[in-house]
Write an enzyme that holds these catalytic residues in place. Structure first.
Site, PDB file in Angstrom:
ATOM      1  N   LYS A  47      57.400  32.911  51.568  1.00 50.17           N
ATOM      2  CA  LYS A  47      57.037  32.562  50.191  1.00 50.17           C
ATOM      3  C   LYS A  47      55.761  33.291  49.785  1.00 50.17           C
ATOM      4  O   LYS A  47      54.813  33.404  50.570  1.00 50.17           O
ATOM      5  CB  LYS A  47      56.840  31.041  50.071  1.00 50.17           C
ATOM      6  CG  LYS A  47      56.526  30.564  48.652  1.00 50.17           C
ATOM      7  CD  LYS A  47      56.421  29.034  48.591  1.00 50.17           C
ATOM      8  CE  LYS A  47      56.091  28.570  47.175  1.00 50.17           C
ATOM      9  NZ  LYS A  47      56.026  27.100  47.060  1.00 50.17           N
ATOM     10  N   SER A  69      58.858  21.146  46.442  1.00 46.32           N
ATOM     11  CA  SER A  69      59.157  22.568  46.277  1.00 46.32           C
ATOM     12  C   SER A  69      59.862  23.242  47.434  1.00 46.32           C
ATOM     13  O   SER A  69      60.240  24.404  47.324  1.00 46.32           O
ATOM     14  CB  SER A  69      57.860  23.326  45.962  1.00 46.32           C
ATOM     15  OG  SER A  69      57.363  22.953  44.706  1.00 46.32           O
ATOM     16  N   SER A  97      59.278  25.021  43.734  1.00 50.48           N
ATOM     17  CA  SER A  97      58.697  26.307  43.430  1.00 50.48           C
ATOM     18  C   SER A  97      59.070  27.408  44.417  1.00 50.48           C
ATOM     19  O   SER A  97      58.836  28.582  44.165  1.00 50.48           O
ATOM     20  CB  SER A  97      57.168  26.171  43.382  1.00 50.48           C
ATOM     21  OG  SER A  97      56.647  25.836  44.650  1.00 50.48           O
TER      22      SER A  97
END
Length: 504
Positions: free
Chosen positions: A97, A196, A172
């Site tokens: 990420k 997320s 997210s």
């Protein structure tokens, strides 16, 4: 070179901001006293920067892929960093990420404000992945400052659901789940402050584990709010998830979120079956205002498969659960605002500090229009409440969080796991380019009712795909006792074995 020091007038302005009412004579006296402090600042400024840990694994600089190479909009940059020749993750291709530091590859955390920043250190979890033989193949797009449960806020554009183009991949950690579901990465790292990891896993049909708070070190990852920061694995199946967590988990001696985190051999829980497991179905979580009855039916059907496999199911009530998302909001609104004011860093801790990142983040004050809609709305509310209520609601929310944890702990004293839908809905259409602020905001936060409470309480929680609605995945969430991820993996693996979720 001596640091820049304030003029007398600047000192007066700072004093007024702090609420100090000083006469001209007092101002002069304090101005003189301040010079002692500045001498210390000069001394620190003259000292060499602490050296970054040497990079033991050669790497190519991360590069942005072309549109043709990025059909889902899920890659932020591509690279190849090969780890040790052997280890638990040997042969695994892993995506990271883009709020995680990978030395030599750019990091934007979904925002244009960080464009141009390249870390010179690896996050602890990056080092652990490479030491375990994994190959890091790129950074994944995440939502703007990781402040959205939808996949429509990143500065680079939408991330599309691999199951249905034009639909949300969730956020997210949008790119991480999308790329694993699409088969472009074997495993990925996600982050979770309100859901997320689990939201995109539910929308895309992957296995996403939010570990116990502090189990996986957050060192070298951009924080949102220290008390709710979590990072963890997103994978295509349960076995890979358990294996990945074995590599990621454990105290690194740096992250202040950790308190001697106790790890387990999570893969040892696989194959033990569901027989004898006591699982509580939390009924309130099937009755949210936006609950889709088809999602509820899919989750209950999966629960019935677990029962057939030998688990003992009981429907229970945890009324306080419904307050979890509300409790999280003041913590994020005020705590994350303070982190931004401190340029992404909380003070009063001995964790890793990244001065170059802080310097880059400081530009946000002059670039406020680049802050996403959701973040602006939450920060405006948080700033007003701080000014008018002096942090009272942040404090109350943190105190209520302990009561919320106690409510779950009481239920988990009688049961091994809690069970509920990860989300009340399946993936929604991505907003149009001209969507209203209301629609952008709603698509970012409408799904967090079940996920958010466990960021407040820190319990481990995992989303496992259990069926489909209109071809889109449905996620079932299992919640366990603190540091008991093994029992979650046992049940999740047993559930996975009961059916092919794509045909349910």
């Amino acid at each position: 070179m001596p640091i820049s020091k304030p003029t007398l007038q600047q000192t007066r302005e700072v004093a007024e901001q702090l609420g100090f009412r000083l006469s001209d004579a007092e101002l002069q006296e304090y101005f003189a006293l301040m010079q002692d402090s500045f001498a210390a600042y000069d001394a620190v400024d003259a000292m060499p920067e602490p050296s970054a840990a040497p990079q033991r694994y050669p790497r190519a600089a991360g590069v942005r892929p072309s549109a043709q190479e990025n059909r889902l909009g899920a890659w932020y940059c591509r690279t190849s960093v090969k780890g040790a020749p052997t280890g638990k993750l040997a042969g695994k291709k892993i995506a990271i990420k883009d709020n995680v530091c990978l030395a030599g590859s750019p990091m934007a955390a979904g925002t244009s404000i960080l464009e141009g920043y390249t870390p010179n250190v690896d996050a602890t979890i990056v080092t652990r992945i490479l030491d375990a033989g994994g190959e890091i193949i790129g950074k994944t797009v995440c939502e703007n400052f990781s402040f959205s449960g939808g996949s429509h806020t990143a500065a680079t554009g939408y991330v599309h659901n691999p199951r249905k183009h034009g639909y949300s991949a969730g956020g997210s950690s949008s790119g991480s789940a999308a790329l694993v579901a699409a088969g472009e990465a074997d495993m990925a790292i996600g982050g979770d402050q309100g859901g997320s990891i689990r939201i995109p896993s539910s929308f895309c049909g992957t296995c996403g584990m939010k570990p116990t708070y502090g189990l996986v070190p957050y060192t070298g990852i951009l924080s949102i709010e220290y008390t709710v920061d979590h990072t963890g694995p997103i994978t295509k199946n349960v076995a890979d998830n358990a294996l990945f967590l074995e590599v990621l988990a454990g105290d690194d001696g740096i992250d202040p979120r950790q308190k001697g985190a106790t790890t387990q051999a999570y893969t040892a829980a696989l194959g033990k079956g569901a027989a004898g497991l006591r699982i509580a179905i939390v009924k309130e979580r099937f009755a949210q205002p936006n609950s889709d009855s088809r999602v509820n039916a899919s989750v209950r059907a999966a629960a019935a498969r677990l029962e057939k496999a030998g688990a003992k199911l009981e429907e229970v009530s945890v009324p306080f659960h419904s307050a979890g998302a509300a409790i999280l909001l003041p913590i994020l609104a005020e705590g994350a605002l303070d982190a931004m004011r401190n340029n992404g860093c909380a003070t009063n801790h001995k964790g890793l500090h990244l001065p170059d990142l802080m310097k880059q983040l400081a530009t946000w004050r002059d670039r406020g229009n680049e802050i996403p809609v959701t973040m602006k709305a939450v920060f405006l509310a948080g700033a007003f409440m701080q000014q008018s209520q002096h942090g009272r609601f942040y404090a109350k929310a943190q105190n209520l969080g302990r009561d919320l944890r106690a409510a779950y702990d009481a239920m988990l004293a009688q049961h091994d796991l809690l069970l509920m839908p990860t989300l009340p809905i399946v993936a929604t259409k991505l907003p149009e380019a001209n969507a209203s602020k209301r629609e952008i905001y709603d698509r970012a936060l409408e799904m967090i009712g079940n996920t958010a409470p466990f960021d407040v309480t820190g319990h481990p929680a995992m989303s496992i795909p259990c069926g489909t609605v209109d071809g889109l995945p449905v996620g079932l969430m299992l919640i366990g006792r603190h540091l008991d991820e093994s029992t979650i993996y046992r049940a999740a693996h047993a559930l996975e074995a009961t059916a092919n979720w794509l045909t349910c």
